[in-house]
Enzyme design. Structure first.
Site, PDB file in Angstrom:
ATOM      1  N   CYS A  50       0.847  -1.209   0.000  1.00 27.53           N
ATOM      2  CA  CYS A  50       0.000   0.000   0.000  1.00 27.53           C
ATOM      3  C   CYS A  50       0.873   1.246   0.000  1.00 27.53           C
ATOM      4  CB  CYS A  50      -0.893  -0.014   1.232  1.00 27.53           C
ATOM      5  SG  CYS A  50      -1.732   1.552   1.513  1.00 27.53           S
ATOM      6  N   CYS A  53       0.394   3.256   3.510  1.00 27.44           N
ATOM      7  CA  CYS A  53       0.799   2.724   4.815  1.00 27.44           C
ATOM      8  C   CYS A  53       2.138   3.326   5.266  1.00 27.44           C
ATOM      9  CB  CYS A  53       0.907   1.197   4.746  1.00 27.44           C
ATOM     10  SG  CYS A  53      -0.651   0.332   5.015  1.00 27.44           S
ATOM     11  N   HIS A 113      -4.378   0.360   7.929  1.00 25.76           N
ATOM     12  CA  HIS A 113      -4.850   0.097   6.577  1.00 25.76           C
ATOM     13  C   HIS A 113      -6.302  -0.398   6.566  1.00 25.76           C
ATOM     14  CE1 HIS A 113      -4.130  -0.916   2.329  1.00 25.76           C
ATOM     15  NE2 HIS A 113      -4.835  -2.005   2.543  1.00 25.76           N
ATOM     16  N   ASN A 153     -13.353   9.724  -1.867  1.00 29.73           N
ATOM     17  CA  ASN A 153     -13.963   8.726  -2.745  1.00 29.73           C
ATOM     18  C   ASN A 153     -13.799   7.413  -2.034  1.00 29.73           C
ATOM     19  OD1 ASN A 153     -14.392  10.554  -4.853  1.00 29.73           O
ATOM     20  ND2 ASN A 153     -12.332  10.216  -5.640  1.00 29.73           N
ATOM     21  N   SER A 161      -8.643   4.365  -5.349  1.00 31.07           N
ATOM     22  CA  SER A 161      -7.587   3.488  -5.830  1.00 31.07           C
ATOM     23  C   SER A 161      -7.049   2.590  -4.730  1.00 31.07           C
ATOM     24  CB  SER A 161      -6.450   4.343  -6.395  1.00 31.07           C
ATOM     25  OG  SER A 161      -5.944   5.199  -5.388  1.00 31.07           O
ATOM     26  N   HIS A 164      -7.065   1.972   1.975  1.00 27.95           N
ATOM     27  CA  HIS A 164      -6.488   2.660   3.140  1.00 27.95           C
ATOM     28  C   HIS A 164      -7.288   3.954   3.373  1.00 27.95           C
ATOM     29  CE1 HIS A 164      -2.788   3.181   5.727  1.00 27.95           C
ATOM     30  NE2 HIS A 164      -3.487   4.291   5.930  1.00 27.95           N
ATOM     31  N   HIS A 166      -8.486   7.398   3.534  1.00 29.42           N
ATOM     32  CA  HIS A 166      -7.859   8.651   3.122  1.00 29.42           C
ATOM     33  C   HIS A 166      -8.851   9.529   2.382  1.00 29.42           C
ATOM     34  CE1 HIS A 166      -7.741   6.376  -0.651  1.00 29.42           C
ATOM     35  NE2 HIS A 166      -7.591   7.526  -1.266  1.00 29.42           N
ATOM     36  N   GLN A 168      -8.875  13.284  -0.336  1.00 26.99           N
ATOM     37  CA  GLN A 168      -8.059  14.151  -1.180  1.00 26.99           C
ATOM     38  C   GLN A 168      -8.437  15.605  -0.955  1.00 26.99           C
ATOM     39  OE1 GLN A 168      -7.267  13.272  -5.276  1.00 26.99           O
ATOM     40  NE2 GLN A 168      -8.247  11.261  -5.137  1.00 26.99           N
TER      41      GLN A 168
HETATM   42  P1  H2U Z   1      -8.059   7.993  -4.662  1.00 24.75           P
HETATM   43  O1  H2U Z   1      -8.056   6.685  -3.919  1.00 24.75           O
HETATM   44  O2  H2U Z   1      -9.289   8.823  -4.361  1.00 24.75           O
HETATM   45  O3  H2U Z   1      -7.785   7.799  -6.114  1.00 24.75           O
HETATM   46  O4  H2U Z   1      -6.825   8.878  -4.080  1.00 24.75           O
HETATM   47  C1  H2U Z   1      -5.532   8.449  -4.091  1.00 24.75           C
HETATM   48  C2  H2U Z   1      -4.640   9.554  -4.595  1.00 24.75           C
HETATM   49  O5  H2U Z   1      -3.280   9.208  -4.282  1.00 24.75           O
HETATM   50  C3  H2U Z   1      -4.687   9.748  -6.104  1.00 24.75           C
HETATM   51  O6  H2U Z   1      -5.121  11.075  -6.384  1.00 24.75           O
HETATM   52  C4  H2U Z   1      -2.435   9.667  -5.299  1.00 24.75           C
HETATM   53  C5  H2U Z   1      -3.248   9.545  -6.576  1.00 24.75           C
HETATM   54  O7  H2U Z   1      -2.857  10.538  -7.485  1.00 24.75           O
HETATM   55  N1  H2U Z   1      -1.201   8.890  -5.258  1.00 24.75           N
HETATM   56  C6  H2U Z   1      -0.014   9.503  -4.862  1.00 24.75           C
HETATM   57  O8  H2U Z   1      -0.016  10.703  -4.594  1.00 24.75           O
HETATM   58  N2  H2U Z   1       1.136   8.765  -4.766  1.00 24.75           N
HETATM   59  C7  H2U Z   1       1.224   7.436  -5.060  1.00 24.75           C
HETATM   60  O9  H2U Z   1       2.264   6.846  -4.919  1.00 24.75           O
HETATM   61  C8  H2U Z   1       0.037   6.721  -5.594  1.00 24.75           C
HETATM   62  C9  H2U Z   1      -1.245   7.501  -5.646  1.00 24.75           C
HETATM   63 ZN    ZN Z   2      -2.312   1.043   3.720  1.00 18.55          ZN
END
Ligand code: H2U
Ligand code: ZN
Length: 344
Positions: A50, A53, A113, A153, A161, A164, A166, A168
């Site tokens: 992850c 994490c 996580h 989201n 994505s 974990h 989180h 934005q």
């Molecule tokens: P989402 O799960 O809402 O997609 O948010 C995760 C965000 O994390 C996503 O905008 C960022 C992606 O650009 N990200 C990073 O900043 N660094 C990473 O190593 C992977 C994803």
């Molecule tokens: Zn995690």
């Protein structure tokens, strides 16, 4: 007069000044789709793969610290960048474009996580609220940032994505479309009625009671009269506050508590971790007082009748007006009847 529970009607959303079509007679329609539950993989407290994490590496070579509690970093794939020139291109008023500077960040809610808002403790969530307040202040104080949009989201269905916990933050120079609509409506309402639109709406819902879902001393949750998504809700500050930076101690803890209960209630509805997009709407950070603004959150969950059957915004909705079958009052009643589980 039409019958609210039987006749097709449309309802007005005073915040966006748009309509939604309600077709309550269609809830009797036979359904032949599937009603299966989704398989849930066993949750682990730490996932070596992850990128959120503690201690793990992210895109671009950064490594997360061994954090506990919340952790904030600049998005490695930021949609907005601080050094973008703010030029305007306009050809005959038809082809118009503007450079859009901004800052995008990611906020981890916990080092764990396997947690979600629904199964975090109120003091842990209070730390998340404090981080939101801090970020609103930090990003909002920059001269080129006029709006700070914080959103979560949740679930693969909503494009998240990573499970974990989180959210934005996308902070921008111009007001996002939805914010601009709400701003214009709240301003016009204030000028016409000499009062705050959402303070008045809150009173109306407290009198009506049939769309009220939950409340504490500082916050109220309703299924809005004009809800578009089947189980859409709105979380409103009880006191007239324009943004996160005006919340006092009790209001911050109250927000932590009401968000825990709301998300737990959602998880009970179809017995799955409930997907949604949620986020804040509040005062722009351009320095004006914006007393027309009333701090609130929207929850937009896509699920319709089971863990896998979602609502699609297609056809008439895409080309015309959004539509729902289940009335907001019936949705509120279903959500009210659930007994949310406690925290972890
Ligand atoms: P989402 O799960 O809402 O997609 O948010 C995760 C965000 O994390 C996503 O905008 C960022 C992606 O650009 N990200 C990073 O900043 N660094 C990473 O190593 C992977 C994803
Ligand atoms: Zn995690």
């Amino acid at each position: 007069m039409f019958n609210w529970n039987q006749d097709p009607h449309r309802r007005f959303n005073p915040l966006t000044r748009e309509w939604v079509l309600v077709s309550p007679h269609r809830t009797q329609r036979p359904w032949q789709g599937q009603m299966e539950k989704t398989a849930r993989p066993p949750a682990k407290r730490y996932d070596p793969d992850c990128y959120l994490c503690p201690g793990n590496s992210r895109a671009g070579g950064a490594r997360n610290p061994q954090y506990t509690g919340t952790f904030v970093f600049d998005n490695d794939y930021a949609a907005l960048k601080p050094d973008t020139p703010r030029d305007r291109f306009a050809q005959n008023d038809l082809l118009v474009a503007e450079g859009e500077p901004g800052i995008c960040r990611v906020v981890c809610f916990s080092q764990r996580h396997d947690l979600t808002i629904a199964n975090m403790q109120v003091p842990e969530l209070r730390a998340v609220v404090d981080t939101w307040v801090e970020q609103y202040g930090d990003l909002g104080s920059r001269p080129f940032i006029n709006y700070v949009e914080m959103f979560e989201n949740r679930g693969a269905m909503m494009g998240a994505s990573n499970p974990h916990p989180h959210c934005q933050i996308w902070s921008s120079c111009s007001l996002p479309n939805e914010v601009l609509k709400e701003q214009q409506s709240q301003l016009a309402w204030r000028e016409e009625h000499g009062a705050c639109l959402l303070c008045q709406y809150l009173k109306a819902e407290q009198n009506a009671r049939d769309r009220l879902l939950d409340e504490n001393d500082t916050w109220v949750v309703v299924v809005p009269f004009w809800a578009v998504w089947p189980f859409e809700t709105m979380v409103l500050a009880r006191r007239h506050t324009t943004a996160l930076d005006q919340l006092d101690d009790a209001e911050r803890t109250g927000l932590a508590e009401i968000l825990q209960r709301l998300t737990a209630r959602y998880d009970c509805l179809f017995e799955v971790p409930f997907p949604y997009t949620m986020g804040f709407h509040q005062r722009p950070t351009d320095g004006a007082p914006h007393d027309e603004w009333h701090l609130h959150l929207h929850f937009y969950p896509p699920l319709l009748r089971s863990a896998t059957v979602r609502k699609f915004m297609v056809g008439f909705e895409m080309l015309g007006t959004p539509q729902r079958d289940l009335t907001p009052e019936a949705a509120a009643q279903r959500l009210r009847e659930l007994a949310p589980a406690g925290a972890h």
